[in-house]
Design a protein around this motif. Sequence first.
Motif, PDB file in Angstrom:
ATOM      1  N   THR A 233       0.820  -1.345  -0.021  1.00 17.14           N
ATOM      2  CA  THR A 233      -0.191   0.058  -0.122  1.00 17.14           C
ATOM      3  C   THR A 233       1.098   1.120   0.185  1.00 17.14           C
ATOM      4  O   THR A 233       0.535   2.048  -0.315  1.00 17.14           O
ATOM      5  CB  THR A 233      -1.113  -0.039   0.849  1.00 17.14           C
ATOM      6  OG1 THR A 233      -0.808   0.439   2.250  1.00 17.14           O
ATOM      7  CG2 THR A 233      -2.002  -1.281   1.385  1.00 17.14           C
ATOM      8  N   ARG A 234       1.757   1.566  -0.042  1.00 16.78           N
ATOM      9  CA  ARG A 234       2.595   2.710   0.183  1.00 16.78           C
ATOM     10  C   ARG A 234       4.772   1.397   0.148  1.00 16.78           C
ATOM     11  O   ARG A 234       5.064   0.674   0.167  1.00 16.78           O
ATOM     12  CB  ARG A 234       2.855   3.066   1.490  1.00 16.78           C
ATOM     13  CG  ARG A 234       2.997   3.035   3.405  1.00 16.78           C
ATOM     14  CD  ARG A 234       2.833   3.141   3.879  1.00 16.78           C
ATOM     15  NE  ARG A 234       3.108   4.965   3.628  1.00 16.78           N
ATOM     16  CZ  ARG A 234       4.364   5.671   3.678  1.00 16.78           C
ATOM     17  NH1 ARG A 234       5.447   4.627   4.234  1.00 16.78           N
ATOM     18  NH2 ARG A 234       4.963   6.463   3.489  1.00 16.78           N
ATOM     19  N   ALA A 235       5.007   2.734  -0.403  1.00 22.17           N
ATOM     20  CA  ALA A 235       6.619   2.467  -0.299  1.00 22.17           C
ATOM     21  C   ALA A 235       7.486   3.396  -0.028  1.00 22.17           C
ATOM     22  O   ALA A 235       7.613   4.942   0.306  1.00 22.17           O
ATOM     23  CB  ALA A 235       7.129   2.022  -1.986  1.00 22.17           C
ATOM     24  N   ASP A 236       9.483   3.248   0.852  1.00 19.67           N
ATOM     25  CA  ASP A 236       9.988   4.611   0.992  1.00 19.67           C
ATOM     26  C   ASP A 236      11.056   3.951   0.330  1.00 19.67           C
ATOM     27  O   ASP A 236      11.854   3.114   0.162  1.00 19.67           O
ATOM     28  CB  ASP A 236      10.403   4.193   2.317  1.00 19.67           C
ATOM     29  CG  ASP A 236       8.757   4.514   2.906  1.00 19.67           C
ATOM     30  OD1 ASP A 236       8.065   5.955   3.025  1.00 19.67           O
ATOM     31  OD2 ASP A 236       8.365   3.835   3.992  1.00 19.67           O
ATOM     32  N   VAL A 237      11.889   5.418  -0.021  1.00 12.64           N
ATOM     33  CA  VAL A 237      13.023   5.247  -0.632  1.00 12.64           C
ATOM     34  C   VAL A 237      13.845   6.616  -0.550  1.00 12.64           C
ATOM     35  O   VAL A 237      13.516   7.722   0.264  1.00 12.64           O
ATOM     36  CB  VAL A 237      12.795   5.699  -2.548  1.00 12.64           C
ATOM     37  CG1 VAL A 237      14.506   5.584  -2.928  1.00 12.64           C
ATOM     38  CG2 VAL A 237      12.707   4.710  -2.818  1.00 12.64           C
TER      39      VAL A 237
END
Length: 419
Positions: free
Chosen positions: A349-353
């Motif tokens: 549902t979400r991602a972080d970079v």
Amino acid sequence: MQLTTWLQLVPGRPFRRAGHRTALVAAGLPLHLAVVPLWLWLAGTLAALVPAVTPLPVLLTLVVTPLLTVGQRRRYRALVGKDLPRPAAPGPGRNWTSAVRRLATRALWRQVCYHAVAGPLLAVLDLAVLAVWAAALVAASIYVWIWALPPQWRVTDFGYTTQAAYITAGGLALLFLGPRLTGALVRLETRAAEVLLGPSRTEKLTRRVADLAESRAGVLDAADAERRRIERDLHDGAQQRLVSLAVNLGLARATLGDLPADARKVIDEAHREAKEAIAELNNLVRGLHPAVLEDRGLDAALSGVAARLPIPVRVAVHLPQRPSPTVEAVAYFVVSEALTNVVKHAQATRADVTVERIGETLLVVVADDGAGGADLAAAGGGTGLAGLAKRVASVDGTFSCRSPDGGPTVLTVELPCAP
């Protein structure tokens, strides 16, 4: 006229080669014997029990060793055209520290071993080979020496003709054997010089690794430059033609109102196909090398990738200065491919970079809250995680993926960006 010029006048390639090798042996004799007086001096001082004078021959040997090494290198270069490889330099400087550093190097003591131990042994072999050549020339020309004697001796001792024939045959045999003995000695001397005067095996391997790393870096830079060229050609050429075609088809559909239904249908389909081709070409161009990456760097390029995804992605880029184009391109493609995999397979549902530079390392972390279970070993054929790992390894980076069942998945990449 120089010795090499005289040798070039010798007819026949085998004879010229034998002449060069014999000249190499003759030139090496004084160099091989140069340290012998110093060691005789050392033996004399030890026999006379004069310890105060004993270190002097050793110090003189250490002083003349670099000069003798230079002479050996010039001998091989001038007479056989061979450059002996040089060992690694201990570093610049003329103070006591640099002098001690030179004395502690293995290269210096290998040179001392060559000149003080191998040199005298090679000198004995040099004398033997030169003696063979001298005996061969004298024996083969025995009739010339005989005719130089008084005529009365030739008349009274006529039996000399049979003996001279045997001596001449022996001389010719030695002339046949001489080039082979000389060649074997030259190969032995060359091998000893390469081992003791050149770099060690460890230094050769270190140089080889450095050369391969430099060569690979050049190949990667060339490949990246070629991708950028292809991107520019597609963007400025084929893409612009497709855009022009789509515009013309749109104008035709809007202005030509009296067209038959079949013709209008064909124009509509062609217009739609042109727009789809433009979209596919845009994706292809971005996959090759996005222009925004070259113009504005990783932050803008990764923000553009995140904006096109159907899930929210937080992008944090902290770079005091831009890395090299090759490393920058690897980081971009790793993040782009990782986010594509998140959307396709992770059910996230979400991602972080996160991209930041720590010392001389570019750290890239991609995390998502998906189902997990990603397995690098199970990925095959250069696609997916395996393809990312290979791309990272191409620049000596490290790749790791932690993805337990149920998530989260954290992909960590470290890329070297030392100048």
